[in-house]
Design a protein around this motif. Structure first.
Motif, PDB file in Angstrom:
ATOM      1  N   GLN A   1      29.269  53.318  -1.804  1.00 37.94           N
ATOM      2  CA  GLN A   1      30.627  53.780  -2.868  1.00 37.94           C
ATOM      3  C   GLN A   1      30.473  55.926  -3.715  1.00 37.94           C
ATOM      4  OE1 GLN A   1      29.747  51.286  -6.248  1.00 37.94           O
ATOM      5  NE2 GLN A   1      31.059  51.626  -7.364  1.00 37.94           N
ATOM      6  N   THR A   2      28.898  55.531  -3.651  1.00 42.82           N
ATOM      7  CA  THR A   2      29.211  56.788  -4.176  1.00 42.82           C
ATOM      8  C   THR A   2      30.169  57.772  -2.779  1.00 42.82           C
ATOM      9  OG1 THR A   2      26.668  56.702  -5.147  1.00 42.82           O
ATOM     10  CG2 THR A   2      27.981  59.226  -4.506  1.00 42.82           C
TER      11      THR A   2
ATOM     12  N   GLU B   1      33.716  57.487  -3.525  1.00 43.44           N
ATOM     13  CA  GLU B   1      34.083  57.945  -4.632  1.00 43.44           C
ATOM     14  C   GLU B   1      34.230  59.337  -4.953  1.00 43.44           C
ATOM     15  OE1 GLU B   1      31.698  56.133  -7.955  1.00 43.44           O
ATOM     16  OE2 GLU B   1      32.662  54.082  -7.145  1.00 43.44           O
ATOM     17  N   SER B   2      33.324  60.394  -3.850  1.00 49.33           N
ATOM     18  CA  SER B   2      33.202  61.923  -4.033  1.00 49.33           C
ATOM     19  C   SER B   2      34.084  62.011  -3.139  1.00 49.33           C
ATOM     20  CB  SER B   2      31.825  62.154  -4.134  1.00 49.33           C
ATOM     21  OG  SER B   2      31.011  61.987  -3.231  1.00 49.33           O
TER      22      SER B   2
ATOM     23  N   GLU C   1      20.745  47.656  -1.265  1.00 50.32           N
ATOM     24  CA  GLU C   1      21.145  47.912  -2.078  1.00 50.32           C
ATOM     25  C   GLU C   1      21.968  49.213  -2.186  1.00 50.32           C
ATOM     26  OE1 GLU C   1      22.616  46.644  -4.341  1.00 50.32           O
ATOM     27  OE2 GLU C   1      22.189  44.684  -3.463  1.00 50.32           O
ATOM     28  N   ASP C   2      20.841  50.531  -1.853  1.00 49.73           N
ATOM     29  CA  ASP C   2      21.056  51.560  -1.368  1.00 49.73           C
ATOM     30  C   ASP C   2      21.991  52.338  -0.712  1.00 49.73           C
ATOM     31  OD1 ASP C   2      18.330  51.750  -2.752  1.00 49.73           O
ATOM     32  OD2 ASP C   2      17.269  52.644  -1.014  1.00 49.73           O
TER      33      ASP C   2
ATOM     34  N   VAL D   1      26.452  58.853   4.861  1.00 48.60           N
ATOM     35  CA  VAL D   1      25.844  57.987   4.173  1.00 48.60           C
ATOM     36  C   VAL D   1      24.364  57.668   4.913  1.00 48.60           C
ATOM     37  CG1 VAL D   1      25.547  55.299   4.439  1.00 48.60           C
ATOM     38  CG2 VAL D   1      28.054  56.473   3.627  1.00 48.60           C
TER      39      VAL D   1
ATOM     40  N   LYS E   1      24.721  50.292   0.241  1.00 42.94           N
ATOM     41  CA  LYS E   1      25.657  49.927  -0.773  1.00 42.94           C
ATOM     42  C   LYS E   1      26.395  50.593  -1.759  1.00 42.94           C
ATOM     43  CE  LYS E   1      25.410  44.862  -0.334  1.00 42.94           C
ATOM     44  NZ  LYS E   1      25.833  43.519  -1.499  1.00 42.94           N
ATOM     45  N   THR E   2      25.271  51.336  -2.229  1.00 45.25           N
ATOM     46  CA  THR E   2      25.994  52.767  -3.550  1.00 45.25           C
ATOM     47  C   THR E   2      25.993  53.888  -2.304  1.00 45.25           C
ATOM     48  OG1 THR E   2      23.472  51.419  -4.985  1.00 45.25           O
ATOM     49  CG2 THR E   2      23.836  53.993  -5.334  1.00 45.25           C
ATOM     50  N   THR E   3      24.959  54.422  -1.928  1.00 48.60           N
ATOM     51  CA  THR E   3      25.535  54.749  -0.656  1.00 48.60           C
ATOM     52  C   THR E   3      26.748  55.034  -0.395  1.00 48.60           C
ATOM     53  OG1 THR E   3      23.577  55.385  -0.439  1.00 48.60           O
ATOM     54  CG2 THR E   3      24.853  56.936   0.573  1.00 48.60           C
TER      55      THR E   3
ATOM     56  N   PRO F   1      19.445  55.124   4.561  1.00 49.67           N
ATOM     57  CA  PRO F   1      19.498  54.456   3.097  1.00 49.67           C
ATOM     58  C   PRO F   1      18.242  53.468   3.915  1.00 49.67           C
ATOM     59  CG  PRO F   1      21.765  53.845   4.592  1.00 49.67           C
ATOM     60  CD  PRO F   1      20.873  55.627   4.266  1.00 49.67           C
TER      61      PRO F   1
END
Length: 131
Positions: free
Chosen positions: A81-82, A85-86, A74-75, A65, A77-79, A70
């Motif tokens: 999650q990414t 998931e990856s 928001e960045d 992360v 949180k998105t990172t 970031p």
């Protein structure tokens, strides 16, 4: 599926235990849980040595992360999650294999501290597997 929680004081309230019991029945590993509920599994000694989240996952996710630096929530949180998931299934399988190895060491030394195991070649092998 089992639920393993850390030993933070605010995670050891009757309200939290009731909620966990609702979702996981007796499949809970938690500090002081069996004492208050008479079920589940007590949090093992030296658990950061055992818990795959503490011994690998949080550091792995954090490194991935923050490599992207970031700047806003928001960045971040998105990172997060990414990254989650990856994460390859094979990586998680190796983490769990290492967890089983740690458990075997704990059993072999009758539940004593495994710091000497963590600082030897087994962990070096574990680290190399994920690079």
């Amino acid at each position: 599926m089992w639920f393993m929680q850390d030993g933070a004081t605010h995670h050891r309230t009757n309200e939290v235990f009731d909620l966990l019991e609702e979702h996981f029945n007796e499949r809970i590993v938690a500090l002081e849980y069996p004492k208050s509920k008479n079920m589940g599994i007590d949090w093992p000694p030296y658990s950061p040595d055992l818990n795959p989240c503490d011994s690998f996952l949080w550091g792995y996710i954090k490194d991935k992360v923050y490599s992207g630096n970031p700047q806003i929530i928001e960045d971040l949180k998105t990172t997060i999650q990414t990254v989650i998931e990856s994460t390859e299934t094979s990586t998680l399988q190796r983490v769990m294999q290492n967890f089983a190895l740690r458990l075997r060491h704990i059993i072999a030394i009758d539940g004593r501290h495994i710091e000497h195991v963590i600082t030897n070649s087994h962990v070096l092998y574990f680290v190399l597997e994920f690079k």
